[in-house]
Scaffold this motif. Sequence first.
Motif, mmCIF file in Angstrom:
data_model
loop_
_atom_site.group_PDB
_atom_site.id
_atom_site.type_symbol
_atom_site.label_atom_id
_atom_site.label_comp_id
_atom_site.label_asym_id
_atom_site.label_seq_id
_atom_site.Cartn_x
_atom_site.Cartn_y
_atom_site.Cartn_z
ATOM 1 N N ASP A 176 0.630 -1.001 -0.135
ATOM 2 C CA ASP A 176 0.161 0.211 -0.025
ATOM 3 C C ASP A 176 1.166 1.525 0.231
ATOM 4 O O ASP A 176 1.835 1.694 1.180
ATOM 5 N N SER A 177 0.829 2.265 -0.975
ATOM 6 C CA SER A 177 1.313 4.058 -0.976
ATOM 7 C C SER A 177 0.505 4.415 -0.264
ATOM 8 O O SER A 177 -0.455 5.351 -0.437
ATOM 9 N N GLU A 178 1.339 4.199 1.860
ATOM 10 C CA GLU A 178 1.002 5.084 2.603
ATOM 11 C C GLU A 178 2.659 6.154 2.948
ATOM 12 O O GLU A 178 3.435 5.755 2.389
ATOM 13 N N LYS A 179 1.675 7.277 3.756
ATOM 14 C CA LYS A 179 2.709 7.468 4.762
ATOM 15 C C LYS A 179 3.746 6.478 5.983
ATOM 16 O O LYS A 179 2.823 5.594 5.977
ATOM 17 N N ILE A 180 4.577 6.918 6.041
ATOM 18 C CA ILE A 180 5.405 6.161 6.542
ATOM 19 C C ILE A 180 4.734 6.190 7.987
ATOM 20 O O ILE A 180 5.378 4.750 8.705
ATOM 21 N N PHE A 181 4.530 6.684 9.073
ATOM 22 C CA PHE A 181 4.330 6.907 10.212
ATOM 23 C C PHE A 181 2.951 5.981 10.222
ATOM 24 O O PHE A 181 2.692 5.245 11.080
ATOM 25 N N ILE A 182 2.246 5.909 9.294
ATOM 26 C CA ILE A 182 1.431 5.257 8.712
ATOM 27 C C ILE A 182 1.168 2.965 8.706
ATOM 28 O O ILE A 182 0.872 2.280 9.902
ATOM 29 N N LYS A 183 2.453 3.358 8.141
ATOM 30 C CA LYS A 183 3.162 1.767 8.179
ATOM 31 C C LYS A 183 3.735 1.261 8.838
ATOM 32 O O LYS A 183 3.774 0.029 9.313
ATOM 33 N N ILE A 184 4.671 2.436 9.805
ATOM 34 C CA ILE A 184 4.922 2.600 11.380
ATOM 35 C C ILE A 184 4.127 1.612 12.637
ATOM 36 O O ILE A 184 4.006 1.197 12.771
ATOM 37 N N ILE A 185 2.566 2.416 12.378
ATOM 38 C CA ILE A 185 1.457 1.822 13.138
ATOM 39 C C ILE A 185 1.310 0.261 12.924
ATOM 40 O O ILE A 185 1.243 -0.730 13.502
ATOM 41 N N LYS A 186 0.770 1.023 11.209
ATOM 42 C CA LYS A 186 1.016 -1.103 11.332
ATOM 43 C C LYS A 186 1.815 -1.991 11.173
ATOM 44 O O LYS A 186 1.825 -3.277 11.657
ATOM 45 N N VAL A 187 3.047 -2.154 11.163
ATOM 46 C CA VAL A 187 4.413 -2.140 11.944
ATOM 47 C C VAL A 187 3.970 -2.983 13.688
ATOM 48 O O VAL A 187 4.379 -4.268 13.611
ATOM 49 N N ILE A 188 3.764 -2.258 13.859
ATOM 50 C CA ILE A 188 2.992 -2.616 15.783
ATOM 51 C C ILE A 188 3.073 -2.911 15.491
ATOM 52 O O ILE A 188 2.093 -3.892 16.104
ATOM 53 N N ILE A 189 0.947 -2.650 15.513
ATOM 54 C CA ILE A 189 0.083 -4.011 14.752
ATOM 55 C C ILE A 189 0.149 -5.087 14.645
ATOM 56 O O ILE A 189 0.018 -5.861 15.506
ATOM 57 N N THR A 190 1.021 -5.353 13.533
ATOM 58 C CA THR A 190 1.947 -7.190 12.907
ATOM 59 C C THR A 190 2.850 -7.248 14.308
ATOM 60 O O THR A 190 1.643 -8.240 14.641
ATOM 61 N N ALA A 191 2.930 -6.768 15.002
ATOM 62 C CA ALA A 191 4.461 -6.759 15.660
ATOM 63 C C ALA A 191 3.220 -7.650 17.051
ATOM 64 O O ALA A 191 3.732 -8.791 17.533
ATOM 65 N N LEU A 192 2.658 -6.898 17.087
ATOM 66 C CA LEU A 192 1.759 -7.156 18.632
ATOM 67 C C LEU A 192 0.206 -7.924 18.653
ATOM 68 O O LEU A 192 0.274 -9.246 19.136
ATOM 69 N N LEU A 193 0.004 -8.811 17.294
ATOM 70 C CA LEU A 193 -0.417 -9.625 16.873
ATOM 71 C C LEU A 193 0.429 -10.724 17.415
ATOM 72 O O LEU A 193 0.073 -12.193 17.147
ATOM 73 N N ILE A 194 2.048 -10.508 16.079
ATOM 74 C CA ILE A 194 2.410 -12.083 16.747
ATOM 75 C C ILE A 194 2.809 -12.657 17.992
ATOM 76 O O ILE A 194 2.874 -13.554 17.712
ATOM 77 N N ILE A 195 3.117 -11.179 18.886
ATOM 78 C CA ILE A 195 3.228 -11.815 20.125
ATOM 79 C C ILE A 195 2.210 -12.454 20.580
ATOM 80 O O ILE A 195 1.797 -13.707 21.054
ATOM 81 N N ILE A 196 0.881 -11.808 20.512
ATOM 82 C CA ILE A 196 -0.215 -13.068 20.443
ATOM 83 C C ILE A 196 -0.201 -14.481 20.026
ATOM 84 O O ILE A 196 -0.730 -15.184 20.329
ATOM 85 N N PHE A 197 -0.248 -14.536 18.730
ATOM 86 C CA PHE A 197 -0.153 -15.262 18.714
ATOM 87 C C PHE A 197 1.109 -16.554 18.668
ATOM 88 O O PHE A 197 0.484 -17.453 19.526
ATOM 89 N N ILE A 198 2.376 -16.098 19.006
ATOM 90 C CA ILE A 198 3.369 -16.896 19.382
ATOM 91 C C ILE A 198 3.132 -17.516 20.827
ATOM 92 O O ILE A 198 2.663 -18.866 21.533
ATOM 93 N N ASN A 199 2.090 -16.740 21.937
ATOM 94 C CA ASN A 199 1.837 -16.648 22.983
ATOM 95 C C ASN A 199 1.067 -18.487 23.390
ATOM 96 O O ASN A 199 1.019 -19.056 23.863
ATOM 97 N N SER A 200 -0.270 -18.237 21.684
ATOM 98 C CA SER A 200 -0.527 -19.566 21.899
ATOM 99 C C SER A 200 -0.053 -20.798 21.421
ATOM 100 O O SER A 200 -0.211 -21.750 22.394
ATOM 101 N N ILE A 201 0.704 -21.293 20.824
ATOM 102 C CA ILE A 201 1.504 -22.323 20.388
ATOM 103 C C ILE A 201 2.990 -22.125 21.028
ATOM 104 O O ILE A 201 3.375 -21.340 19.481
#
Length: 792
Positions: A176-201
């Motif tokens: 997606d062509s977006e401003k860099i701070f929007i991408k940073i927010i998406k990176v943080i969301i992805t990282a948090l989802l990975i933490i939740i995901f990894i915790n499951s197994i």
Amino acid sequence: MKSALANNANNKLTFTLITSFLSSIITTILVYHSGSIFTGADNVYPLSPNVFYNYNLFFTNINGGSPAIVNYPPVNNIIAFILLLPFFNQYSQIIDFPLVAFVGNLAISLLIYKNLIRQDFTKVNIYIYFVTILSEILLYTSINLHYIIKIFTSTFFPIFLSFPWIIYFIDSIVNDSEKIFIKIIKVIITALLIIIFINSIPTLILVVYSMLAVLFLSFLAISKEPIKQKIKILVLAFSSVVIFNIIILKLYLSFYHSYTNPEAFTNSQNSFLSILEYCIVTRQGSIGNVLTLSYYQNSIFVKINSIVLLLFSLNTILIIIPFIVKKKLPQALPFLITFLFLSGWLAAPFVFTSFYLNLYKNIPYLWSLDIPSLSFTYFLSLSFSLILGTGLSFLNFRKIIAEVLIILLLIISVGANFSASYSFPGLTRYPTQTQLPSYLYEISNIISSTNVYNPRILIYPLGPAYVAYNFSKSVYVGFGFWYSLLKGDEYSSCYFSNKPGYSLEFFMLFYPLKNLTDLEPMINTMKILGINYVVLTKNFIPSYYYGLYDQTIIQRFENYLKDYPVLFNNSQMTLYHFSNEQAVSPVKYIILVNITGPLWPSSSPSYIPYRLTLLQEALDINFVNYSNAIIIPKSYEGYLLKYVGKESINIANINDNITVIMINNVNAKTTVYGDSPNEFKVKLSVEDKQNYSYVPLIVRYYYYPEYVNYYSGNYSNLIIIPLYGNQTYLLLVKPSSSFTTINFNYTNVYAYIYVLSYPLLLIVLVIYLILRNKLNESLKLIRKLFSRDFKR
């Protein structure tokens, strides 16, 4: 100029909601059409509200005879309140599944729709709807159903919910062509989802990171973004891995290492190696089997005829069709690369057996991949589903017959995959879908109504790993459902990874092999553990207990317990009220035994009969009241005498290996109370306080120092001595003490990262939505309108 699809938000909303809803409902009807839930094998799905009493949703608590669940996924409790309604107790899984599938499928539908926009589609026809719905159904009804939903429902539900969104945000970050701070927010969301995901197994760490790396680099390689933008995205992603995921690895690598001790760690590693060797022998794992998603057990393949095998090749044909019809298909290519990468990795131990076994044995933590088919299956199925969804959707056929043919092939594929995955059993000879009888809930309700704080329940016979019962309408074989059904600490199986061999449970497990005529040592073990209730399972299946038991032991046990009150009885199970012992009580008899090693597993198996004999002798002393007794390794004798004081005890030497210390004039009483097993208070009343240096108390809880915080009330010194059997320990308190509070919360600070990831994810999502929808501009417009009205 944006396509017509991009300019119409209603189309997007309609498409994603309809496809996700229909696919989740149809899948639920297919998977749960019999009305039975998946509880067998390693499945530990919550069956009653008691699971919320027994376990913390986020932290570990030390739960007596039950294995402490460090990573119990809170996502399972999306609709936990439904468990409070009696009707939904055993059917909550059937209600949870469509919700979890719907949320996960939303991400898949959005991803497909977003790629339609990128390909300048002007409308979404009925063909695209069918392809999207059927590809999402295939995610849950292919081999994924056989290996995951039927075996690890509780573990994989949060994975079904979160992982498609991880892929969606990775795609969005790169493409997606977006401003860099929007991408940073998406990176943080992805990282948090990975933490939740990894915790499951946690055992999926290596597979998850490898897959996401391949997928991310594939997205980046085919992205139309300028090279400078790609470098920025790469740096941003790498930084997020360093900042967020080093913390995750620190937490979970230490979790692996804390498989109690080096001996247990070695045993765990060896057991996983044995499982891998077993899988290589018993499963079809060639590259062809993996590419067709047909790597079932050999015994299953014998039953599948050539027509069904031909149907499995449809999976591969459907993957290839988009790339034959349309040579340039960038939106589906990353998923194909990921699918091939995972296929090669899964097939490696079957193709390069000796090399892979050596690799698996010598690289630290690689063994924690668990059973390979279970580690890879969901990710292969998801890649397969995304290839179909993002590939077949973009094929522009001039004739409707071609679209009808593709839809027909998808329907046949769903039927073939589902029939094979659903019809054949998993890790056991029996299906993992079980219809639990209503009397189990009757037993649960009787125990829940007790006034005993955190009651302790023995389920007998004990299972060496799995337990197995022949119910009237179905058969159950699995890790056990008791701890999610009964309130309190249950003793039902002795799985070595969770319960090290320094355990009185193992004595109860092995003792019947040694002696069927005298059950007194076993009964005395139950008294030490403070067992309140005994559930005698007369319907157990002996073949799953490795020949440890037959109906003879049931009859003898039943005869021995005939004088105890019967609270429930039918032809299959009997519930006895065994005692009113509390979780903490004064000790009169301290039995010192010259025993140091575990009963099992052990590096010296020849010592097991010797240790078993010693424990039998220590548990069969005539003058000892075992309700007020404990067993301690003799190495603690000097330490114990230092604090108890020789003037207040008598010592009886039974033989060279066994000594009994009797505390004189024990005039102490304890009262235990609390709202959960997580934290409780012990009120101590002592007469003749001057007679004691310390008062010995038995605490009938697991002894895991790293998980325990001790908070004192009116005193500062607590002396703790572990007993033989990590289900209990000795607490020495000063007689001047009036009460103490004992807290069993998990103390590892890294666990707070997991807890905080949930509210942090919500906060970041709100920020993202505000920025994404330009809510600030809308608010300014509203303020202007209101200010004009005010001026008028």
